[in-house]
Design a protein around this motif. Structure first.
Motif, mmCIF file in Angstrom:
data_model
loop_
_atom_site.group_PDB
_atom_site.id
_atom_site.type_symbol
_atom_site.label_atom_id
_atom_site.label_comp_id
_atom_site.label_asym_id
_atom_site.label_seq_id
_atom_site.Cartn_x
_atom_site.Cartn_y
_atom_site.Cartn_z
ATOM 1 N N PHE A 25 7.901 1.450 6.961
ATOM 2 C CA PHE A 25 6.167 1.680 7.160
ATOM 3 C C PHE A 25 5.978 2.690 8.182
ATOM 4 C CE2 PHE A 25 6.321 -2.649 4.908
ATOM 5 C CZ PHE A 25 5.801 -2.210 3.915
ATOM 6 N N ALA A 35 -0.932 2.723 0.377
ATOM 7 C CA ALA A 35 -0.161 1.812 0.069
ATOM 8 C C ALA A 35 0.391 1.785 -1.192
ATOM 9 C CB ALA A 35 -1.034 0.517 0.239
ATOM 10 N N GLU A 36 -0.245 2.075 -2.432
ATOM 11 C CA GLU A 36 0.095 2.299 -3.487
ATOM 12 C C GLU A 36 1.346 2.997 -3.896
ATOM 13 O OE1 GLU A 36 0.357 0.632 -7.243
ATOM 14 O OE2 GLU A 36 -0.936 0.038 -5.957
ATOM 15 N N ARG A 39 4.257 1.193 -2.359
ATOM 16 C CA ARG A 39 4.664 0.082 -3.152
ATOM 17 C C ARG A 39 5.622 0.787 -4.532
ATOM 18 N NH1 ARG A 39 0.696 -2.658 -6.164
ATOM 19 N NH2 ARG A 39 2.203 -3.768 -7.159
ATOM 20 N N GLU A 47 1.841 -6.796 -5.236
ATOM 21 C CA GLU A 47 1.021 -6.574 -4.139
ATOM 22 C C GLU A 47 1.131 -7.629 -2.963
ATOM 23 O OE1 GLU A 47 -3.564 -5.391 -3.697
ATOM 24 O OE2 GLU A 47 -2.772 -5.140 -5.496
ATOM 25 N N TYR A 50 4.316 -6.961 -1.050
ATOM 26 C CA TYR A 50 4.009 -5.712 -0.096
ATOM 27 C C TYR A 50 3.367 -5.899 1.108
ATOM 28 C CZ TYR A 50 2.469 -1.442 1.394
ATOM 29 O OH TYR A 50 2.214 -0.047 1.993
ATOM 30 N N TYR A 51 2.139 -6.663 1.097
ATOM 31 C CA TYR A 51 1.307 -6.768 2.198
ATOM 32 C C TYR A 51 2.054 -7.800 3.104
ATOM 33 C CZ TYR A 51 -2.341 -3.567 0.587
ATOM 34 O OH TYR A 51 -2.821 -2.230 0.198
ATOM 35 N N ARG A 54 4.500 -5.732 4.757
ATOM 36 C CA ARG A 54 3.736 -4.942 5.930
ATOM 37 C C ARG A 54 3.450 -5.442 6.866
ATOM 38 N NH1 ARG A 54 2.623 0.760 6.486
ATOM 39 N NH2 ARG A 54 0.853 0.768 7.761
#
Length: 132
Positions: A25, A35-36, A39, A47, A50-51, A54
């Motif tokens: 990151f 972000a997209e 990913r 999603e 991913y978060y 993150r």
């Protein structure tokens, strides 16, 4: 002679997933990758996953994702070697490149396949060969 399992254990460096993701990151931030796209480079995790990653709350990270992060780290390192100016190194992924059919390296990396990451890394490894 070591048993095959012991040999495998010794041959592989220990990768701490939370640290690998933190580094990933940081590289994405340096390159201004959204972000997209990040990913997609990671292999399209959900999603929510991913978060969670993150936020630094990784529980399990697939080997494929760690392999992808390894390629990205190699790309980042090669750029730091090739370019003495950090700004040039960090903006390289967003500049069109004939070696990738006029695409930006980021477009190639976000194509979704780990071989796309390998292609960008191989290109940079060849470019940095005189300095390594």
């Amino acid at each position: 002679m070591l048993a095959p399992r012991e040999q495998d254990h010794r041959a592989r460096p220990v990768v701490v997933p939370v640290n690998a993701l933190r580094g990933f990151f940081q590289m994405m931030d340096a390159w201004n990758v959204g972000a997209e796209d990040a990913r997609l480079i990671l292999g399209s995790p959900a999603e929510r996953t991913y978060y969670t990653w993150r936020a630094g709350k990784a529980v399990r990270v697939p080997q494929d994702t760690l392999r992808r992060i390894g390629y990205v780290a190699g790309i980042y390192k090669a750029l730091q070697i090739v370019y003495s100016d950090p700004h040039l190194a960090d903006t390289w992924v967003n500049r069109p490149n004939r070696a990738f059919g006029g695409q930006t390296p980021l477009e190639r990396m976000r194509a979704g396949d780990v071989t796309d990451l390998a292609a960008v890394r191989a290109y940079l490894d060849a470019a940095r060969a005189p300095w390594s």
